[in-house]
Design a protein around this motif. Structure first.
Motif, PDB file in Angstrom:
ATOM      1  N   THR A 181       0.878  -1.248  -0.018  1.00  0.00           N
ATOM      2  CA  THR A 181      -0.049   0.122  -0.184  1.00  0.00           C
ATOM      3  C   THR A 181       0.684   1.412  -0.008  1.00  0.00           C
ATOM      4  N   HIS A 182       2.048   1.338   0.552  1.00  0.00           N
ATOM      5  CA  HIS A 182       2.971   2.368   0.624  1.00  0.00           C
ATOM      6  C   HIS A 182       4.465   1.764   0.149  1.00  0.00           C
ATOM      7  N   TYR A 183       4.908   2.282  -0.671  1.00  0.00           N
ATOM      8  CA  TYR A 183       6.223   2.092  -1.261  1.00  0.00           C
ATOM      9  C   TYR A 183       7.248   3.152  -0.693  1.00  0.00           C
ATOM     10  N   ILE A 184       8.259   2.843  -0.161  1.00  0.00           N
ATOM     11  CA  ILE A 184       9.124   4.001   0.548  1.00  0.00           C
ATOM     12  C   ILE A 184      10.590   3.872  -0.011  1.00  0.00           C
ATOM     13  N   TYR A 185      10.855   4.977  -0.636  1.00  0.00           N
ATOM     14  CA  TYR A 185      12.383   5.095  -1.430  1.00  0.00           C
ATOM     15  C   TYR A 185      13.188   5.544  -0.305  1.00  0.00           C
ATOM     16  N   ALA A 186      14.206   4.796  -0.050  1.00  0.00           N
ATOM     17  CA  ALA A 186      15.277   5.098   0.938  1.00  0.00           C
ATOM     18  C   ALA A 186      16.486   5.239  -0.018  1.00  0.00           C
ATOM     19  N   PHE A 187      17.470   6.239   0.460  1.00  0.00           N
ATOM     20  CA  PHE A 187      16.973   7.328   1.381  1.00  0.00           C
ATOM     21  C   PHE A 187      17.390   8.765   0.822  1.00  0.00           C
ATOM     22  N   ALA A 188      16.672   9.705   1.234  1.00  0.00           N
ATOM     23  CA  ALA A 188      17.357  11.250   1.179  1.00  0.00           C
ATOM     24  C   ALA A 188      17.830  11.534   2.443  1.00  0.00           C
ATOM     25  N   GLY A 189      18.873  12.679   2.523  1.00  0.00           N
ATOM     26  CA  GLY A 189      19.466  13.074   3.736  1.00  0.00           C
ATOM     27  C   GLY A 189      19.206  14.529   3.850  1.00  0.00           C
ATOM     28  N   ILE A 190      20.173  15.165   4.482  1.00  0.00           N
ATOM     29  CA  ILE A 190      20.065  16.428   4.794  1.00  0.00           C
ATOM     30  C   ILE A 190      21.409  17.022   4.859  1.00  0.00           C
ATOM     31  N   ASN A 191      21.185  18.493   4.273  1.00  0.00           N
ATOM     32  CA  ASN A 191      22.430  19.368   4.020  1.00  0.00           C
ATOM     33  C   ASN A 191      22.947  20.257   5.273  1.00  0.00           C
ATOM     34  N   ALA A 192      23.971  20.762   5.419  1.00  0.00           N
ATOM     35  CA  ALA A 192      24.492  21.510   6.500  1.00  0.00           C
ATOM     36  C   ALA A 192      23.568  22.744   6.506  1.00  0.00           C
ATOM     37  N   ASP A 193      22.794  23.258   5.625  1.00  0.00           N
ATOM     38  CA  ASP A 193      22.105  24.421   5.772  1.00  0.00           C
ATOM     39  C   ASP A 193      20.473  23.849   6.216  1.00  0.00           C
ATOM     40  N   PHE A 194      20.439  22.572   6.367  1.00  0.00           N
ATOM     41  CA  PHE A 194      19.283  21.985   6.968  1.00  0.00           C
ATOM     42  C   PHE A 194      18.151  21.759   5.924  1.00  0.00           C
ATOM     43  N   THR A 195      18.554  21.936   4.645  1.00  0.00           N
ATOM     44  CA  THR A 195      17.489  21.773   3.444  1.00  0.00           C
ATOM     45  C   THR A 195      17.667  20.013   3.133  1.00  0.00           C
ATOM     46  N   ILE A 196      16.595  19.531   2.614  1.00  0.00           N
ATOM     47  CA  ILE A 196      16.760  18.032   2.153  1.00  0.00           C
ATOM     48  C   ILE A 196      17.851  17.977   1.209  1.00  0.00           C
TER      49      ILE A 196
END
Length: 393
Positions: free
Chosen positions: A49-64
């Protein structure tokens, strides 16, 4: 909240999938070799029912942060992972596709700093929603699994709730969902999570009820046993799925928001002696790496079942337990705990009997994605989903 998926016909008839079945896809599976390689085009949209794509992360400026631009994006001749993943909805419009952010390798340092203030949280939330909308995702799976740990700070416990509340409000305004991944460790639950507060701000909570044992123990045991083994004592009495799920509920998480993790991989050891090969057998070293996953102490289910068929490994179940283990003594003295067709049926029935919100697999690409072993592709995941849905209705 989640619509039943449609019955699709392909080479074989797919089962009717109802309820919450969350399937993680490891984006790096496209880099594996042979039958370990799984492309997004080889996934079955009606499986989950839910497919989850792994992974994104986080930058030093707190953006994805897009972690693997060549695999995830189309830019510069990339593999267009995000867009191909969300395009599965063209086959089944009731499917939800989520982007997972975090994971153990990402640590806690930047997440902890991002969560400190409303301003830094807003930076992350705005950028995350922009990325989700750009690639047609239906929500975020927030996998900062270890607040206060792995480089985190004591204040994470409070700030984590603030972040989830603001995330949930922003995602809901866009018609998107918020799921999270959480630890099975009692000490981490106590330190990191304000459970009743978290429950107010998320749609589903996936508990990583696996890796409860592993080669770091220097003795064999099942890494995702449903119940305690008769010889367990001390802290090991808690290292089983039932104890973990029961503790989360006791701490204030509604059962219908809990999603029970089921591993599509095994944890493997090298036995010290061929003479002792049950639970608690001395095993000082991890097992040899699998041919496709190439990680000592770990094998995908597809690797285990392939080796069983080719090399004649022994399969056993300890008395009073439900999950199998397998070993091969003649050459490498390998011993692996894992799941099979029968054990996932029992776990799915447990999840339904306890009124849980769903089941989750890590990861769908470690299942028998190409039907190497039993002929039916993704047999464990299909069996888990089908059993849970029938038992829940």
């Amino acid at each position: 909240m989640w619509k039943p998926l449609l019955l699709l016909l392909s080479v074989s008839t797919l089962p009717l999938i109802e309820g919450a079945v969350l399937c993680y896809f490891e984006s790096w599976a496209v880099y594996r070799i042979g039958d370990g390689k799984v492309e997004i085009s080889e996934l079955e949209p009606a499986l989950c029912t839910h497919y989850i794509y792994a992974f994104a992360g986080i930058n030093a400026d707190f953006t994805i942060r897009v972690l693997d631009p060549w695999a995830d994006l189309c830019d510069g001749g990339g593999k267009c992972g995000y867009d191909k993943f969300t395009a599965m909805k063209n086959t089944d419009p009731s499917l939800l596709t989520l982007l997972a952010v975090g994971g153990w390798n990402d640590g806690s340092v930047l997440y902890s700093k991002m969560a400190e203030t409303a301003e830094t949280r807003a930076v992350f939330i705005k950028s995350a929603i922009q990325l989700l909308k750009l690639h047609n995702f239906d929500g975020l799976d927030f996998c900062w699994t270890y607040p206060t740990q792995n480089g985190g700070a004591p204040e994470d416990r409070v700030n984590y709730v603030h972040l989830l509340r603001e995330l949930k409000e922003a995602l809901e305004a866009e018609g998107m969902v918020l799921t999270i991944s959480v630890s099975p460790s009692k000490s981490i639950i106590n330190e990191a999570y304000d459970v009743p507060a978290i429950a107010q701000h998320v749609d589903l909570v996936s508990v990583t009820t696996y890796d409860l044992h592993g080669p770091w123990d220097h003795y064999t045991h099942h890494h995702s046993g449903l119940y305690a083994f008769s010889e367990d004592t001390g802290d090991n009495l808690f290292l089983n799925v039932d104890a973990v799920i029961s503790y989360w509920v006791a701490e204030g998480m509604p059962a219908n928001k809990l999603v029970m993790g089921v591993p599509m991989f095994g944890r493997c050891w090298t036995l010290d002696s061929v003479d002792t090969h049950g639970y608690y057998a001395p095993a000082s070293l991890p097992g040899e790496a699998g041919p496709w996953t190439s990680t000592k102490g770990f094998m995908a289910y597809a690797e285990i079942c392939m080796k069983q068929a080719k090399e004649g490994w022994t399969v056993a179940v300890e008395e009073g337990c439900n999950e199998p283990y397998t070993y091969h003594l003649s050459s490498n003295k390998i011993w692996c705990s894992y799941e099979n067709h029968d054990s996932v049926i029992i776990k799915a029935q447990y999840a339904a009997d306890h009124g849980l919100g769903g089941v989750m697999v890590w990861s769908v690409n470690d299942d028998d994605a190409h039907g190497v072993c039993g002929g039916r592709k993704y047999d464990l995941t299909f069996t888990l989903a089908d059993t849970f849905n029938k038992a829940s209705n």
